[in-house]
Design an enzyme around this catalytic site. Structure first.
Site, PDB file in Angstrom:
ATOM      1  CB  ALA A   8      86.193  20.032   2.625  1.00 50.65           C
ATOM      2  CB  CYS A   9      89.477  16.138   5.269  1.00 48.85           C
ATOM      3  SG  CYS A   9      91.069  16.223   4.427  1.00 48.85           S
TER       4      CYS A   9
END
Length: 104
Positions: A8-9
């Site tokens: 996840a970013c």
């Protein structure tokens, strides 16, 4: 070895999926079972089941933001089987990341 991971970013676009690809590619190269859940702009994809997490030898969290369902990994965390890295590190230095995960 069984590996589960979450990527996840902040924007949930490029790095989330690039980190997923890097982890899957390196694990398959080493002959490991791998499943990667992404928490990107499309929401949660390829969601990990609790039994998959329980059966994993190691958990890789390639995350730069808070993730949904982090409590699913509490038991693995207490066993010292969770490696948390930045998605950029998973993309650029995947060999080192998997080497570190093997040592947990």
């Amino acid at each position: 070895m069984k590996v589960v991971a979450i990527t996840a970013c902040p924007t949930g676009i490029a790095h989330t999926y690039m980190a997923q690809e890097a982890i899957e590619k390196e694990c398959k190269k080493r002959g490991y079972e791998v499943k990667v859940e992404t928490q990107g702009s499309m929401g949660i994809e390829n969601e990990l089941e609790q039994d998959e997490i329980d059966a994993a030898d190691v958990v890789i969290l390639a995350v730069a933001i808070g993730i949904e369902g982090e409590d699913r990994f509490e038991e693995k965390e207490s066993e010292g089987k969770v490696l948390t890295v930045d998605p950029g590190e998973a993309i650029k230095k995947i060999t080192e990341v998997i080497d570190r995960a093997e040592k947990l």
